[in-house]
Write a protein that holds these residues in place. Structure first.
Motif, PDB file in Angstrom:
ATOM      1  N   GLY A  74      -4.364  -7.008   8.685  1.00  0.00           N
ATOM      2  CA  GLY A  74      -4.117  -7.809   7.497  1.00  0.00           C
ATOM      3  C   GLY A  74      -5.243  -7.750   6.490  1.00  0.00           C
ATOM      4  N   SER A  75      -6.453  -7.392   6.957  1.00  0.00           N
ATOM      5  CA  SER A  75      -7.597  -7.362   6.046  1.00  0.00           C
ATOM      6  C   SER A  75      -7.752  -6.012   5.348  1.00  0.00           C
ATOM      7  N   LEU A  76      -6.839  -5.072   5.602  1.00  0.00           N
ATOM      8  CA  LEU A  76      -6.855  -3.736   4.996  1.00  0.00           C
ATOM      9  C   LEU A  76      -8.194  -3.029   5.205  1.00  0.00           C
ATOM     10  N   PRO A  77      -8.624  -2.859   6.455  1.00  0.00           N
ATOM     11  CA  PRO A  77      -9.838  -2.065   6.692  1.00  0.00           C
ATOM     12  C   PRO A  77      -9.594  -0.624   6.278  1.00  0.00           C
ATOM     13  N   GLY A  78     -10.665   0.133   6.123  1.00  0.00           N
ATOM     14  CA  GLY A  78     -10.527   1.525   5.715  1.00  0.00           C
ATOM     15  C   GLY A  78     -11.508   2.417   6.444  1.00  0.00           C
ATOM     16  N   ILE A  79     -11.161   3.692   6.541  1.00  0.00           N
ATOM     17  CA  ILE A  79     -12.069   4.678   7.126  1.00  0.00           C
ATOM     18  C   ILE A  79     -12.979   5.199   6.017  1.00  0.00           C
ATOM     19  N   VAL A  80     -14.286   5.180   6.279  1.00  0.00           N
ATOM     20  CA  VAL A  80     -15.251   5.660   5.297  1.00  0.00           C
ATOM     21  C   VAL A  80     -16.234   6.613   5.959  1.00  0.00           C
ATOM     22  N   GLU A  81     -16.825   7.477   5.147  1.00  0.00           N
ATOM     23  CA  GLU A  81     -17.938   8.314   5.586  1.00  0.00           C
ATOM     24  C   GLU A  81     -19.224   7.728   5.012  1.00  0.00           C
ATOM     25  N   ALA A  82     -20.330   7.927   5.729  1.00  0.00           N
ATOM     26  CA  ALA A  82     -21.591   7.318   5.320  1.00  0.00           C
ATOM     27  C   ALA A  82     -22.707   8.356   5.260  1.00  0.00           C
ATOM     28  N   ASP A  83     -23.841   7.920   4.729  1.00  0.00           N
ATOM     29  CA  ASP A  83     -24.949   8.852   4.506  1.00  0.00           C
ATOM     30  C   ASP A  83     -25.660   9.276   5.787  1.00  0.00           C
ATOM     31  N   ASP A  84     -25.303   8.701   6.937  1.00  0.00           N
ATOM     32  CA  ASP A  84     -25.843   9.170   8.213  1.00  0.00           C
ATOM     33  C   ASP A  84     -24.927  10.204   8.848  1.00  0.00           C
ATOM     34  N   LEU A  85     -23.919  10.663   8.094  1.00  0.00           N
ATOM     35  CA  LEU A  85     -22.911  11.633   8.517  1.00  0.00           C
ATOM     36  C   LEU A  85     -21.929  11.040   9.530  1.00  0.00           C
ATOM     37  N   GLY A  86     -21.961   9.730   9.692  1.00  0.00           N
ATOM     38  CA  GLY A  86     -21.032   9.068  10.579  1.00  0.00           C
ATOM     39  C   GLY A  86     -19.749   8.687   9.866  1.00  0.00           C
ATOM     40  N   THR A  87     -18.705   8.430  10.650  1.00  0.00           N
ATOM     41  CA  THR A  87     -17.425   7.956  10.136  1.00  0.00           C
ATOM     42  C   THR A  87     -17.154   6.588  10.753  1.00  0.00           C
ATOM     43  N   TYR A  88     -16.757   5.623   9.902  1.00  0.00           N
ATOM     44  CA  TYR A  88     -16.640   4.238  10.358  1.00  0.00           C
ATOM     45  C   TYR A  88     -15.330   3.616   9.884  1.00  0.00           C
ATOM     46  N   VAL A  89     -14.863   2.655  10.673  1.00  0.00           N
ATOM     47  CA  VAL A  89     -13.814   1.758  10.205  1.00  0.00           C
ATOM     48  C   VAL A  89     -14.539   0.594   9.533  1.00  0.00           C
ATOM     49  N   MET A  90     -14.296   0.441   8.250  1.00  0.00           N
ATOM     50  CA  MET A  90     -15.050  -0.527   7.457  1.00  0.00           C
ATOM     51  C   MET A  90     -14.207  -1.768   7.197  1.00  0.00           C
ATOM     52  N   LYS A  91     -14.837  -2.945   7.401  1.00  0.00           N
ATOM     53  CA  LYS A  91     -14.214  -4.217   7.054  1.00  0.00           C
ATOM     54  C   LYS A  91     -14.991  -4.816   5.893  1.00  0.00           C
ATOM     55  N   PHE A  92     -14.249  -5.418   4.951  1.00  0.00           N
ATOM     56  CA  PHE A  92     -14.813  -5.739   3.649  1.00  0.00           C
ATOM     57  C   PHE A  92     -15.010  -7.241   3.435  1.00  0.00           C
ATOM     58  N   THR A  93     -16.106  -7.580   2.779  1.00  0.00           N
ATOM     59  CA  THR A  93     -16.355  -8.987   2.444  1.00  0.00           C
ATOM     60  C   THR A  93     -15.342  -9.500   1.434  1.00  0.00           C
ATOM     61  N   GLY A  94     -14.754  -8.605   0.652  1.00  0.00           N
ATOM     62  CA  GLY A  94     -13.797  -9.013  -0.370  1.00  0.00           C
ATOM     63  C   GLY A  94     -12.379  -9.146   0.120  1.00  0.00           C
ATOM     64  N   ALA A  95     -12.140  -8.920   1.429  1.00  0.00           N
ATOM     65  CA  ALA A  95     -10.786  -9.056   1.975  1.00  0.00           C
ATOM     66  C   ALA A  95     -10.387 -10.525   2.021  1.00  0.00           C
ATOM     67  N   GLY A  96      -9.082 -10.755   2.150  1.00  0.00           N
ATOM     68  CA  GLY A  96      -8.552 -12.111   2.068  1.00  0.00           C
ATOM     69  C   GLY A  96      -9.149 -13.075   3.077  1.00  0.00           C
ATOM     70  N   GLN A  97      -9.488 -12.593   4.286  1.00  0.00           N
ATOM     71  CA  GLN A  97     -10.015 -13.485   5.325  1.00  0.00           C
ATOM     72  C   GLN A  97     -11.471 -13.862   5.082  1.00  0.00           C
ATOM     73  N   GLY A  98     -12.159 -13.134   4.176  1.00  0.00           N
ATOM     74  CA  GLY A  98     -13.514 -13.502   3.809  1.00  0.00           C
ATOM     75  C   GLY A  98     -14.570 -13.107   4.827  1.00  0.00           C
TER      76      GLY A  98
END
Length: 274
Positions: free
Chosen positions: A18-42
């Motif tokens: 429900g919080s619409l997490p997303g897959i992102v790439e980062a500067d350490d060359l890792g891939t993460y499932v990201m959860k956002f502070t701006g999502a509805g659940q806060g």
């Protein structure tokens, strides 16, 4: 402190949550499932993810590694999905990432056997954190390299949405009748004997220290992030002492079968794997 990385590319949304997490790439060359502070659940969702994820890891449960992720909202300017654009715009700054487990599969209780010991450990842990989101409808478990991994702890510790009533959380029952591992004969006594003595004030203080101050500020009734951390510590510490006495697994009867899928199909409860 959790490692900190910077998101370099937004790959794709994961629309299961429900919080619409997303897959992102980062500067350490890792891939993460990201959860956002701006999502509805806060931000409380992220607080729960950190406390419960890090506590589970220290107890020896398999939880994907967590990282702090810095996000520049400009990363979403090229996203065609308006909902994703708005989410990224609202989440500039510090967010949370979970190590992406490539090739993992969603747990299916009809296809993957779980030992009575492991089932008991997971159910006891979920009872401690009052996880309302590990049912057969939405297991929030992955199978990766033949092992069970616990994910998505945002819907836990529901008392932190109403701190004035948190004191009653210590003896609040935990109904595990719909828990996805309920049919594996969870050995709750063994789990309590293993885990309860390890839930100490020192351990919980260490775990809550992983939560960034900025996710804890301005909580009504608390003067500082450290005071709020102590509230998490005291609530979990009190609950750990007797939580096994308040777990309700439910029993299959002629007129009231469990709602677990295999019982709905008229099959007998699965025999535990020793």
């Amino acid at each position: 402190m959790l490692p900190e990385v910077t998101a370099t590319r937004y790959v794709t949304p994961l629309r299961e949550g429900g919080s619409l997490p997303g897959i992102v790439e980062a500067d350490d060359l890792g891939t993460y499932v990201m959860k956002f502070t701006g999502a509805g659940q806060g931000r409380k969702t992220l607080v729960a993810e950190v406390i419960c994820g890090e506590l589970g890891r220290r107890l020896g449960l398999r939880v994907p590694d967590l990282v702090r992720i810095q996000l520049d909202p400009v990363i979403g300017l090229s996203e065609p999905d308006q909902e994703v654009q708005e989410l990224l715009k609202a989440s500039g700054g510090l967010n949370l990432g979970m190590d992406y487990l490539p090739g993992s599969l969603g747990f299916d209780p009809l296809a993957f056997e779980v030992s009575s010991r492991e089932a008991g450990r997971v159910v006891w842990f979920d009872a401690l954190i009052n996880n309302v989101d590990r049912s057969w409808r939405n297991p929030n478990l992955l199978v990766w390299h033949g092992e069970l991994w616990l994910i998505d702890h945002g819907a836990t510790m529901i008392w932190h949405h109403n701190w004035p009533a948190a004191a009653s959380a210590a003896t609040r029952p935990y109904n595990a009748s719909d828990h996805v591992l309920a049919s594996f004969a969870p050995d709750l006594a063994a789990a309590a004997a293993e885990f309860a003595p390890r839930i100490t004030e020192e351990l919980l203080t260490e775990v809550t220290a992983e939560v960034p101050d900025e996710w804890l500020v301005d909580e009504p009734g608390f003067d500082s992030p450290d005071e709020l951390r102590r509230a998490y510590v005291s609530t979990l510490l009190a609950r750990a002492a007797t939580v096994d006495e308040h777990i309700v697994l439910g029993e299959r009867t002629e007129d009231k079968p469990s709602r677990a899928p295999e019982w709905l199909a008229g099959k007998p409860p699965r025999r535990a794997v020793k």
